[in-house]
Design a protein around this motif. Structure first.
Motif, PDB file in Angstrom:
ATOM      1  N   SER A  18     -13.305   4.477  -1.307  1.00 28.41           N
ATOM      2  CA  SER A  18     -12.416   3.565  -2.021  1.00 28.41           C
ATOM      3  C   SER A  18     -13.150   2.912  -3.180  1.00 28.41           C
ATOM      4  O   SER A  18     -14.368   2.793  -3.178  1.00 28.41           O
ATOM      5  CB  SER A  18     -11.862   2.492  -1.083  1.00 28.41           C
ATOM      6  N   SER A  52      -1.006   3.142 -14.939  1.00 27.22           N
ATOM      7  CA  SER A  52       0.068   2.361 -15.555  1.00 27.22           C
ATOM      8  C   SER A  52       0.113   0.942 -14.979  1.00 27.22           C
ATOM      9  O   SER A  52       0.250  -0.039 -15.721  1.00 27.22           O
ATOM     10  CB  SER A  52       1.410   3.068 -15.353  1.00 27.22           C
ATOM     11  N   TYR A  53      -0.005   0.818 -13.650  1.00 19.75           N
ATOM     12  CA  TYR A  53      -0.042  -0.511 -13.017  1.00 19.75           C
ATOM     13  C   TYR A  53      -1.236  -1.319 -13.536  1.00 19.75           C
ATOM     14  O   TYR A  53      -1.110  -2.509 -13.847  1.00 19.75           O
ATOM     15  CB  TYR A  53      -0.146  -0.400 -11.491  1.00 19.75           C
ATOM     16  N   LEU A  54      -2.397  -0.671 -13.627  1.00 15.01           N
ATOM     17  CA  LEU A  54      -3.594  -1.372 -14.088  1.00 15.01           C
ATOM     18  C   LEU A  54      -3.467  -1.792 -15.552  1.00 15.01           C
ATOM     19  O   LEU A  54      -3.913  -2.877 -15.930  1.00 15.01           O
ATOM     20  CB  LEU A  54      -4.834  -0.508 -13.866  1.00 15.01           C
ATOM     21  N   GLU A 102     -12.518  -0.707  -5.133  1.00 15.18           N
ATOM     22  CA  GLU A 102     -11.744  -1.940  -5.033  1.00 15.18           C
ATOM     23  C   GLU A 102     -12.046  -2.834  -6.221  1.00 15.18           C
ATOM     24  O   GLU A 102     -13.200  -2.985  -6.611  1.00 15.18           O
ATOM     25  CB  GLU A 102     -12.098  -2.682  -3.738  1.00 15.18           C
ATOM     26  N   ARG A 151       0.957   5.613  -1.540  1.00 12.17           N
ATOM     27  CA  ARG A 151       0.333   6.700  -2.309  1.00 12.17           C
ATOM     28  C   ARG A 151       1.016   6.774  -3.664  1.00 12.17           C
ATOM     29  O   ARG A 151       2.245   6.761  -3.753  1.00 12.17           O
ATOM     30  CB  ARG A 151       0.479   8.032  -1.589  1.00 12.17           C
ATOM     31  N   ARG A 152       0.207   6.833  -4.713  1.00 12.29           N
ATOM     32  CA  ARG A 152       0.691   6.927  -6.087  1.00 12.29           C
ATOM     33  C   ARG A 152      -0.153   7.966  -6.818  1.00 12.29           C
ATOM     34  O   ARG A 152      -1.305   8.214  -6.461  1.00 12.29           O
ATOM     35  CB  ARG A 152       0.533   5.593  -6.832  1.00 12.29           C
ATOM     36  N   SER A 153       0.407   8.537  -7.874  1.00 12.16           N
ATOM     37  CA  SER A 153      -0.381   9.454  -8.699  1.00 12.16           C
ATOM     38  C   SER A 153      -1.415   8.644  -9.485  1.00 12.16           C
ATOM     39  O   SER A 153      -1.271   7.430  -9.666  1.00 12.16           O
ATOM     40  CB  SER A 153       0.526  10.215  -9.672  1.00 12.16           C
ATOM     41  N   ARG A 154      -2.434   9.315  -9.956  1.00 11.06           N
ATOM     42  CA  ARG A 154      -3.444   8.636 -10.775  1.00 11.06           C
ATOM     43  C   ARG A 154      -2.799   8.015 -12.006  1.00 11.06           C
ATOM     44  O   ARG A 154      -3.143   6.908 -12.413  1.00 11.06           O
ATOM     45  CB  ARG A 154      -4.553   9.621 -11.161  1.00 11.06           C
ATOM     46  N   GLU A 157       0.298   6.900 -12.299  1.00 14.68           N
ATOM     47  CA  GLU A 157       1.047   5.699 -11.901  1.00 14.68           C
ATOM     48  C   GLU A 157       0.105   4.514 -11.674  1.00 14.68           C
ATOM     49  O   GLU A 157       0.399   3.390 -12.086  1.00 14.68           O
ATOM     50  CB  GLU A 157       1.847   5.966 -10.625  1.00 14.68           C
ATOM     51  N   ILE A 158      -1.024   4.772 -11.039  1.00 16.92           N
ATOM     52  CA  ILE A 158      -2.003   3.705 -10.803  1.00 16.92           C
ATOM     53  C   ILE A 158      -2.522   3.183 -12.136  1.00 16.92           C
ATOM     54  O   ILE A 158      -2.613   1.964 -12.347  1.00 16.92           O
ATOM     55  CB  ILE A 158      -3.153   4.209  -9.908  1.00 16.92           C
ATOM     56  N   GLU A 181       0.863  -1.181   0.000  1.00 16.56           N
ATOM     57  CA  GLU A 181       0.000   0.000   0.000  1.00 16.56           C
ATOM     58  C   GLU A 181       0.894   1.224   0.000  1.00 16.56           C
ATOM     59  O   GLU A 181       1.805   1.339   0.820  1.00 16.56           O
ATOM     60  CB  GLU A 181      -0.897  -0.003   1.241  1.00 16.56           C
TER      61      GLU A 181
END
Length: 94
Positions: free
Chosen positions: A71, A20-22, A73, A12-15, A17-18, A10
């Motif tokens: 959140s 990109s992970y997704l 999820e 904090r990431r920028s939108r 960055e998130i 867990e």
């Protein structure tokens, strides 16, 4: 059956960055192979079946009389050794 956490991170990431992970996760799912999650000294590899269960949940947690934590999820789940199940209906994200 008790829950066993195999991997958890867990931060904090920028939108961006998130997103990109997704996208990376989506590419791995499209490739039909295993997915390896790594953070620091933690690592786990999972191999989702062709039709796992996909759950999307938006929730608010906290006291009923004030602001809480919001959140969204996303959960992909399946029984070990089984091929998955069909869902309740079509998901749309706008």
């Amino acid at each position: 059956m008790p829950e066993e956490v195999l991997f958890e991170t867990e931060d904090r990431r920028s939108r961006a960055e998130i997103a990109s992970y997704l996208r990376t996760l989506a590419d791995k799912l499209d490739a039909d192979g295993p997915i390896t999650l790594t953070a620091g000294d933690q690592s786990v590899t999972v191999d989702p079946p062709e039709r796992p269960t996909f759950e999307v949940k938006a929730e608010r947690e906290g006291p009923g009389d004030g602001p809480g934590e919001l959140s969204v999820e996303f959960e992909i789940e399946w029984d070990e050794g089984e091929g998955g199940d069909s869902g309740d209906g079509e998901l749309s994200i706008e």
